[in-house]
Motif scaffolding. Structure first.
Motif, PDB file in Angstrom:
ATOM      1  N   ARG A   1       0.834  -1.207   0.000  1.00 20.46           N
ATOM      2  CA  ARG A   1       0.000   0.000   0.000  1.00 20.46           C
ATOM      3  C   ARG A   1       0.873   1.263   0.000  1.00 20.46           C
ATOM      4  O   ARG A   1       0.623   2.210  -0.754  1.00 20.46           O
ATOM      5  CB  ARG A   1      -0.947  -0.007   1.193  1.00 20.46           C
TER       6      ARG A   1
ATOM      7  N   TRP B   1      -5.221   0.978  -8.267  1.00 27.91           N
ATOM      8  CA  TRP B   1      -4.899   0.045  -7.190  1.00 27.91           C
ATOM      9  C   TRP B   1      -5.147  -1.417  -7.583  1.00 27.91           C
ATOM     10  O   TRP B   1      -4.278  -2.269  -7.369  1.00 27.91           O
ATOM     11  CB  TRP B   1      -5.658   0.433  -5.924  1.00 27.91           C
TER      12      TRP B   1
ATOM     13  N   TYR C   1       3.361   4.657  -7.375  1.00 32.87           N
ATOM     14  CA  TYR C   1       2.645   4.105  -8.518  1.00 32.87           C
ATOM     15  C   TYR C   1       1.225   4.609  -8.702  1.00 32.87           C
ATOM     16  O   TYR C   1       0.583   4.317  -9.702  1.00 32.87           O
ATOM     17  CB  TYR C   1       2.636   2.572  -8.428  1.00 32.87           C
ATOM     18  N   ARG C   2       0.714   5.361  -7.764  1.00 34.21           N
ATOM     19  CA  ARG C   2      -0.673   5.835  -7.816  1.00 34.21           C
ATOM     20  C   ARG C   2      -0.990   6.575  -9.116  1.00 34.21           C
ATOM     21  O   ARG C   2      -2.072   6.426  -9.680  1.00 34.21           O
ATOM     22  CB  ARG C   2      -0.952   6.712  -6.616  1.00 34.21           C
TER      23      ARG C   2
ATOM     24  N   PHE D   1      -2.335  -2.662  -9.715  1.00 36.33           N
ATOM     25  CA  PHE D   1      -1.118  -2.793  -8.922  1.00 36.33           C
ATOM     26  C   PHE D   1      -1.144  -4.064  -8.078  1.00 36.33           C
ATOM     27  O   PHE D   1      -0.149  -4.784  -7.987  1.00 36.33           O
ATOM     28  CB  PHE D   1      -0.946  -1.555  -8.036  1.00 36.33           C
TER      29      PHE D   1
ATOM     30  N   ASN E   1       1.451  -7.239  -8.382  1.00 37.99           N
ATOM     31  CA  ASN E   1       2.193  -7.747  -7.228  1.00 37.99           C
ATOM     32  C   ASN E   1       1.939  -9.232  -7.013  1.00 37.99           C
ATOM     33  O   ASN E   1       2.859  -9.977  -6.678  1.00 37.99           O
ATOM     34  CB  ASN E   1       1.832  -6.953  -5.971  1.00 37.99           C
TER      35      ASN E   1
ATOM     36  N   TYR F   1       2.478   1.778  -3.383  1.00 41.29           N
ATOM     37  CA  TYR F   1       1.490   2.250  -4.350  1.00 41.29           C
ATOM     38  C   TYR F   1       1.263   3.747  -4.180  1.00 41.29           C
ATOM     39  O   TYR F   1       1.315   4.510  -5.147  1.00 41.29           O
ATOM     40  CB  TYR F   1       0.176   1.485  -4.200  1.00 41.29           C
TER      41      TYR F   1
END
Length: 76
Positions: free
Chosen positions: A39, A52, A46-47, A55, A59, A42
């Motif tokens: 979290r 989400w 990466y947001r 992502f 993962n 992210y």
């Protein structure tokens, strides 16, 4: 190849120095660095690049691939 962000966690054989091999669990989970927190990574990096759910799937795919490479370590 290890990511630069996690290379310092490598004990020298591609396994995290904080992994308890007997339990296949992280010994520092409650105080793990952000690079180990999905979290946090992210939100920090990466947001803006992906949603989400995407992502999370990426993962999971990465974890599945790691399990194939080292099934004796990542048993859970």
């Amino acid at each position: 190849m290890l990511a630069p962000e996690t290379a310092w966690l490598d004990r020298g054989d591609g396994i995290c120095r904080n992994l308890d091999l007997a339990t296949a669990r992280c010994r520092i989970y409650d105080r793990r660095p952000d690079v180990c927190n999905v979290r946090a990574m992210y939100e920090q990096r990466y947001r803006k690049q992906m949603a989400w759910p995407v992502f999370v799937v990426l993962n999971q795919v990465a974890c599945d691939e790691l399990r194939k490479l080292r099934p004796e370590v990542l048993v859970r």
